[in-house]
Write a protein that holds these residues in place. Structure first.
Motif, short mmCIF file in Angstrom:
data_model
loop_
_atom_site.label_atom_id
_atom_site.label_comp_id
_atom_site.label_asym_id
_atom_site.label_seq_id
_atom_site.Cartn_x
_atom_site.Cartn_y
_atom_site.Cartn_z
N VAL A 192 4.49 -25.62 32.86
CA VAL A 192 3.47 -24.70 33.33
C VAL A 192 2.14 -24.98 32.66
N GLU A 193 2.18 -25.50 31.44
CA GLU A 193 0.94 -25.72 30.72
C GLU A 193 0.57 -27.19 30.58
N GLU A 194 1.34 -28.09 31.23
CA GLU A 194 1.12 -29.51 31.02
C GLU A 194 0.56 -30.18 32.26
N GLU A 195 -0.30 -31.18 32.04
CA GLU A 195 -0.82 -32.00 33.12
C GLU A 195 -0.40 -33.44 32.87
N ARG A 196 -0.39 -34.21 33.95
CA ARG A 196 0.15 -35.57 33.84
C ARG A 196 -0.88 -36.53 33.28
N HIS A 197 -2.11 -36.46 33.75
CA HIS A 197 -3.13 -37.41 33.31
C HIS A 197 -4.49 -36.82 33.62
N PRO A 198 -5.57 -37.38 33.09
CA PRO A 198 -6.90 -36.85 33.38
C PRO A 198 -7.18 -36.83 34.88
N ILE A 199 -7.81 -35.75 35.36
CA ILE A 199 -8.13 -35.61 36.76
C ILE A 199 -9.56 -35.13 36.88
N SER A 200 -10.06 -35.06 38.10
CA SER A 200 -11.45 -34.68 38.30
C SER A 200 -11.70 -33.27 37.79
N MET A 201 -12.96 -33.02 37.43
CA MET A 201 -13.32 -31.72 36.85
C MET A 201 -13.02 -30.58 37.79
N ASP A 202 -13.31 -30.74 39.08
CA ASP A 202 -13.08 -29.66 40.04
C ASP A 202 -11.60 -29.30 40.12
N ILE A 203 -10.75 -30.32 40.23
CA ILE A 203 -9.31 -30.06 40.32
C ILE A 203 -8.81 -29.47 39.01
N ALA A 204 -9.30 -29.99 37.90
CA ALA A 204 -8.88 -29.48 36.60
C ALA A 204 -9.22 -28.00 36.46
N GLN A 205 -10.40 -27.62 36.91
CA GLN A 205 -10.80 -26.22 36.82
C GLN A 205 -9.92 -25.34 37.71
N GLU A 206 -9.60 -25.82 38.90
CA GLU A 206 -8.74 -25.07 39.80
C GLU A 206 -7.33 -24.93 39.22
N LEU A 207 -6.82 -26.03 38.62
CA LEU A 207 -5.50 -25.96 38.00
C LEU A 207 -5.49 -24.96 36.85
N GLN A 208 -6.53 -24.97 36.04
CA GLN A 208 -6.60 -24.03 34.92
C GLN A 208 -6.66 -22.59 35.42
N LYS A 209 -7.40 -22.38 36.47
CA LYS A 209 -7.47 -21.04 37.07
C LYS A 209 -6.09 -20.60 37.56
N ALA A 210 -5.40 -21.52 38.23
CA ALA A 210 -4.05 -21.21 38.73
C ALA A 210 -3.07 -20.99 37.59
N LEU A 211 -3.20 -21.79 36.54
CA LEU A 211 -2.30 -21.66 35.41
C LEU A 211 -2.43 -20.29 34.73
N LYS A 212 -3.66 -19.80 34.61
CA LYS A 212 -3.86 -18.48 34.01
C LYS A 212 -3.18 -17.41 34.85
#
Length: 318
Positions: free
Chosen positions: A7-27
């Motif tokens: 739930v808190e892990e990502e596979r590899h660096p991704i674009s800033m927009d996707i990263a922000q959306e994933l962080q929002k979803a994770l919260k």
């Protein structure tokens, strides 16, 4: 219960927009707002279907929601997109285990371990499935690896106790359960499992005390009330047994074993009408239960209803 990972892990660096959306979803995900988190994961997948993190995390949402078939499918897609990422294999194993596909779950956990052999939770999850398959020696090996990686891991000590108990090593099993409880005194399942091992070892008084603690810590699991009731019945404590069986039935109104045993208890207390009600109720749920028919026959014969009691007695031979 399998441990969730990812739930808190990502596979590899991704674009800033996707990263922000994933962080929002994770919260949202971590706050238990699963539907809102799922909507974001789905939007990411729609825009970026190659994103393994979103597929993987969405699978954990559906696993938590009990949609096991979809959870499996989503985790499988994540493993296709990221075959070198161990987390989706863990979540795939969890979903397969929850859906009763134990052999496939073993394969998924083994693939995860091949990618990361330093994660104690994966070994513990593997041990749970191996115990379910009756492969208790293999489960012991997996538990040992989990404990080697993290000695303060109560679930692994509990799983080790389960494997040892299944192999008939009850003293060692109790030792493992006690270790789990040292680490987590409120661990209801460890109390419950230790109660079963103590019962098998003939330590009835200690088992009653341990089962009682399990029930206090987890009063919503009918099996815990039922097994405590069995011990009270075994030791002739009929009023206590009646209470336990009644509690179990309150939690699961179709619990035929509890209904049947409650009938036997009230019959022993001389309440033949109540016993008959219990046995007839059991037969509305399981009409072919020879045990319940047999107990009904005894209650009827004791009441002097010999013709019907004799008919019910014939179930002994079916």
């Amino acid at each position: 219960m399998a441990s969730g990972i990812g739930v808190e892990e990502e596979r590899h660096p991704i674009s800033m927009d996707i990263a922000q959306e994933l962080q929002k979803a994770l919260k949202l995900h971590q706050a238990g707002q699963l539907a809102d988190a799922a909507d974001i994961y789905k939007n990411i997948i729609k825009a970026h279907p190659e994103n393994a993190d979103a597929w993987n995390l969405l699978s954990t949402v559906f696993l938590a929601a009990g949609n096991l078939e979809l959870a499996v499918s989503l985790a499988q897609q994540a493993t296709v997109l990221a075959p070198d990422f161990f987390v989706p294999y863990v979540n795939l194993g969890n979903a397969l285990q929850a859906s009763g596909q134990f052999e496939d779950a073993v394969s998924a956990f083994q693939k995860a371990i091949a990618l990361n052999s330093e994660n104690q939770e994966v070994f513990n999850n593997l041990a749970s499935v191996l115990n379910a398959l009756g492969r208790h020696d293999d489960a012991l090996e997996a538990c040992t690896k989990a404990i080697t990686l993290s000695s303060n891991f109560p679930e692994a000590h509990n799983n080790m106790g389960n494997a040892l108990a299944a192999l008939g090593n009850f003293d060692e099993a109790v030792t493992s359960y006690r270790k789990a409880l040292e680490l987590r005194p409120e661990y209801s399942d460890a109390h419950y499992n230790m109660g079963a091992a103590l019962t098998a070892n003939g330590e009835t008084d200690a088992a009653i005390e341990t089962y009682s603690t399990a029930v206090v810590l987890d009063p919503k699991t009918p099996e815990k009330h039922y097994n405590l009731g069995n011990l009270y019945l075994m030791t002739g404590q009929l009023a206590e047994a009646e209470t336990c069986y009644t509690n179990a039935i309150h939690l699961n109104s179709d619990y035929v074993d509890a209904i049947n045993n409650l009938g036997s208890v009230v019959q022993s207390l001389g309440r033949l009408e109540d016993a008959e009600i219990c046995f007839r109720r059991g037969l509305t749920i399981e009409p072919e239960s020879a045990d319940v028919h047999w107990n009904l026959s005894l209650a009827l014969l004791q009441k002097g209803e010999y013709e019907e009691g004799g008919k019910e007695d014939e179930w002994r031979w079916k």
